[in-house]
Design a protein around this motif. Structure first.
Motif, PDB file in Angstrom:
ATOM      1  N   UNK A  72      65.269  25.584  17.628  1.00 49.61           N
ATOM      2  CA  UNK A  72      64.295  26.664  17.467  1.00 49.61           C
ATOM      3  C   UNK A  72      63.358  26.748  16.300  1.00 49.61           C
ATOM      4  N   UNK A  73      62.150  27.141  16.501  1.00 55.55           N
ATOM      5  CA  UNK A  73      61.357  27.176  15.111  1.00 55.55           C
ATOM      6  C   UNK A  73      60.663  28.460  15.254  1.00 55.55           C
ATOM      7  N   UNK A  74      60.739  29.056  14.088  1.00 58.05           N
ATOM      8  CA  UNK A  74      60.234  30.364  14.053  1.00 58.05           C
ATOM      9  C   UNK A  74      59.505  30.429  12.456  1.00 58.05           C
ATOM     10  N   UNK A  75      58.154  31.331  12.562  1.00 62.29           N
ATOM     11  CA  UNK A  75      57.456  31.395  11.258  1.00 62.29           C
ATOM     12  C   UNK A  75      57.717  32.786  10.995  1.00 62.29           C
ATOM     13  N   UNK A  76      57.768  33.264   9.666  1.00 56.24           N
ATOM     14  CA  UNK A  76      57.687  34.535   9.427  1.00 56.24           C
ATOM     15  C   UNK A  76      57.233  34.624   7.995  1.00 56.24           C
ATOM     16  N   UNK A  77      56.653  35.681   7.517  1.00 54.57           N
ATOM     17  CA  UNK A  77      56.433  35.976   6.004  1.00 54.57           C
ATOM     18  C   UNK A  77      57.536  36.513   5.292  1.00 54.57           C
ATOM     19  N   UNK A  78      57.368  35.961   3.955  1.00 53.42           N
ATOM     20  CA  UNK A  78      58.663  36.196   3.099  1.00 53.42           C
ATOM     21  C   UNK A  78      58.990  37.729   2.959  1.00 53.42           C
ATOM     22  N   UNK A  79      58.266  38.478   3.106  1.00 53.36           N
ATOM     23  CA  UNK A  79      58.632  40.055   3.051  1.00 53.36           C
ATOM     24  C   UNK A  79      59.352  40.514   4.586  1.00 53.36           C
ATOM     25  N   UNK A  80      59.326  39.966   5.334  1.00 53.94           N
ATOM     26  CA  UNK A  80      59.846  40.161   6.533  1.00 53.94           C
ATOM     27  C   UNK A  80      58.975  40.256   7.765  1.00 53.94           C
ATOM     28  N   UNK A  81      57.616  40.195   7.438  1.00 58.48           N
ATOM     29  CA  UNK A  81      56.532  40.292   8.642  1.00 58.48           C
ATOM     30  C   UNK A  81      56.303  39.126   9.325  1.00 58.48           C
ATOM     31  N   UNK A  82      55.631  39.507  10.522  1.00 60.26           N
ATOM     32  CA  UNK A  82      55.447  38.311  11.444  1.00 60.26           C
ATOM     33  C   UNK A  82      54.398  37.220  10.908  1.00 60.26           C
ATOM     34  N   UNK A  83      54.970  36.066  11.146  1.00 61.93           N
ATOM     35  CA  UNK A  83      54.177  34.775  10.385  1.00 61.93           C
ATOM     36  C   UNK A  83      53.219  34.141  11.249  1.00 61.93           C
ATOM     37  N   UNK A  84      52.466  34.784  12.093  1.00 65.98           N
ATOM     38  CA  UNK A  84      51.657  34.282  13.193  1.00 65.98           C
ATOM     39  C   UNK A  84      50.398  33.446  12.585  1.00 65.98           C
ATOM     40  N   UNK A  85      50.246  33.649  11.243  1.00 65.84           N
ATOM     41  CA  UNK A  85      49.358  32.516  10.586  1.00 65.84           C
ATOM     42  C   UNK A  85      49.469  30.937  10.709  1.00 65.84           C
ATOM     43  N   UNK A  86      50.755  30.647  11.262  1.00 65.75           N
ATOM     44  CA  UNK A  86      51.038  29.283  11.379  1.00 65.75           C
ATOM     45  C   UNK A  86      50.728  28.872  12.902  1.00 65.75           C
ATOM     46  N   UNK A  87      50.577  29.726  13.652  1.00 65.46           N
ATOM     47  CA  UNK A  87      50.119  29.466  15.242  1.00 65.46           C
ATOM     48  C   UNK A  87      49.044  28.620  15.283  1.00 65.46           C
ATOM     49  N   UNK A  88      49.024  27.583  15.995  1.00 65.91           N
ATOM     50  CA  UNK A  88      47.811  26.693  16.284  1.00 65.91           C
ATOM     51  C   UNK A  88      47.569  26.886  17.757  1.00 65.91           C
ATOM     52  N   UNK A  89      46.786  27.710  18.263  1.00 69.03           N
ATOM     53  CA  UNK A  89      46.655  28.096  19.653  1.00 69.03           C
ATOM     54  C   UNK A  89      45.289  28.038  20.128  1.00 69.03           C
ATOM     55  N   UNK A  90      45.018  27.836  21.365  1.00 72.37           N
ATOM     56  CA  UNK A  90      43.768  28.081  21.928  1.00 72.37           C
ATOM     57  C   UNK A  90      42.825  27.010  21.560  1.00 72.37           C
ATOM     58  N   UNK A  91      41.509  27.755  21.083  1.00 74.06           N
ATOM     59  CA  UNK A  91      40.562  26.976  20.773  1.00 74.06           C
ATOM     60  C   UNK A  91      40.563  26.941  19.083  1.00 74.06           C
ATOM     61  N   UNK A  92      41.543  26.924  18.735  1.00 73.46           N
ATOM     62  CA  UNK A  92      41.731  26.873  17.141  1.00 73.46           C
ATOM     63  C   UNK A  92      41.437  25.436  16.822  1.00 73.46           C
ATOM     64  N   UNK A  93      40.869  25.126  15.586  1.00 70.44           N
ATOM     65  CA  UNK A  93      40.381  23.761  15.286  1.00 70.44           C
ATOM     66  C   UNK A  93      41.664  23.522  14.193  1.00 70.44           C
ATOM     67  N   UNK A  94      42.012  22.056  14.157  1.00 77.12           N
ATOM     68  CA  UNK A  94      43.055  21.736  12.865  1.00 77.12           C
ATOM     69  C   UNK A  94      42.542  22.316  11.539  1.00 77.12           C
ATOM     70  N   UNK A  95      41.290  21.872  11.443  1.00 79.35           N
ATOM     71  CA  UNK A  95      40.700  22.617  10.026  1.00 79.35           C
ATOM     72  C   UNK A  95      40.964  23.897   9.674  1.00 79.35           C
ATOM     73  N   UNK A  96      40.585  24.692  10.792  1.00 80.44           N
ATOM     74  CA  UNK A  96      40.841  26.115  10.599  1.00 80.44           C
ATOM     75  C   UNK A  96      42.155  26.674  10.376  1.00 80.44           C
ATOM     76  N   UNK A  97      42.990  25.891  10.999  1.00 84.72           N
ATOM     77  CA  UNK A  97      44.577  26.195  11.000  1.00 84.72           C
ATOM     78  C   UNK A  97      44.945  25.864   9.700  1.00 84.72           C
TER      79      UNK A  97
END
Length: 279
Positions: free
Chosen positions: A192-217
């Motif tokens: 199981x893989x999960x991403x979060x922020x160190x302060x406990x917030x949601x870490x969706x910045x790691x998500x590589x989804x949809x039309x996202x480009x590798x360089x943008x991610x």
């Protein structure tokens, strides 16, 4: 529509939240420079193949994740030796080095990865089993190739959701890859893989989804402060406990998308102080 080509509703605009605190641009550039240097070193050493010690591969993967500013916390059961199918939920390109840090494995990836700059060359030389996702006729041959790799004692890592999701929602596991484990008579180990922020917030910045480009991610992850990757290695599903691929997929999926497992942490198979492996 091929069985390998499911779609996810996640998109960068709808699902990816900007980090509340970002690192300075010069530091983000240094992070990307370090990642590029590690990737180039990996390409240079890739012709050695299986002669590279597994522990070196794990350390390189942890260094790659850390170089871009992500702290990895690995907990759970040790991955056994011999043929093994590793399956995990899919959120980010970071999932690949994180799974390899658990146990070096041949990845199952889409053919488009071959065209990625630097990383595509490394994936090809690293023995990635590429899927032609838009060709249903290629499915039996791909399953046979995976089973063949498993029979030789290799680990194969796959993301049965078939597409990346943001981490808040999960896709249904496709069953084809589980047929390879049944054919080869090897165990399946959910991760199981999960991403979060160190302060406990949601870490969706790691998500590589949809039309996202590798360089943008890459840039978004490099700019994010305090991103943590949590890797929960769950107990293996032994061969013979499920008679068909549907039952095997349905047994593995809730483990990767349900509530967190609680295990003693391990470093390369041994108990770790503090209950975590941090990279």
């Amino acid at each position: 529509m091929s069985a390998w080509l499911p779609s996810a509703p996640c998109t960068p605009d709808a699902c990816v939240e900007p980090a509340p605190a970002a690192v300075a641009v010069p530091r983000a550039v240094l992070r990307l420079t370090a990642v590029t240097a590690l990737l180039l070193a990996g390409i240079a050493l890739s012709p050695l193949g299986g002669r590279i010690p597994a522990d070196w591969v794990r350390r390189w993967c942890r260094a790659l994740v850390r170089a871009i500013g992500v702290r990895a916390r690995v907990t759970g059961a040790a991955a056994p030796g011999g043929g093994l199918l590793l399956v995990a939920n899919h959120v980010s390109w970071l999932d690949v080095p994180l799974l390899t840090a658990v146990r070096p494995a041949r990845m199952l990836g889409k053919t488009e990865i071959r065209r990625w700059p630097v990383a595509g060359t490394l994936a090809a030389r690293g023995g990635t089993l590429f899927i032609e996702r838009d060709r249903l006729r290629a499915l039996p041959g791909t399953v046979a190739s995976i089973a063949g790799a498993l029979r030789t004692g290799s680990a194969v890592a796959a993301f049965p959701e078939g597409s990346t999701w943001c981490g808040r929602a999960h896709g249904r596991f496709r069953r084809a890859v589980f047929q390879a484990a049944l054919d080869a008579g090897v165990p399946v180990q959910p991760v199981r893989l999960r991403y979060r922020l160190q302060d406990g917030g949601t870490g969706t910045a790691a998500a590589f989804v949809g039309a996202d480009t590798l360089l943008a991610s890459l840039w978004r992850v490099a700019r994010t402060r305090g991103l943590v990757a949590e890797v929960e290695v769950c107990p293996v599903i032994a061969p013979g406990t499920h008679t068909d691929r549907r039952a095997l997929a349905e047994a593995a999926q809730p483990i990767t998308s349900g509530p967190a497992w609680t295990h003693a942490a391990l470093v390369d198979g041994h108990p770790a102080a503090g209950g975590a492996v941090t990279a």
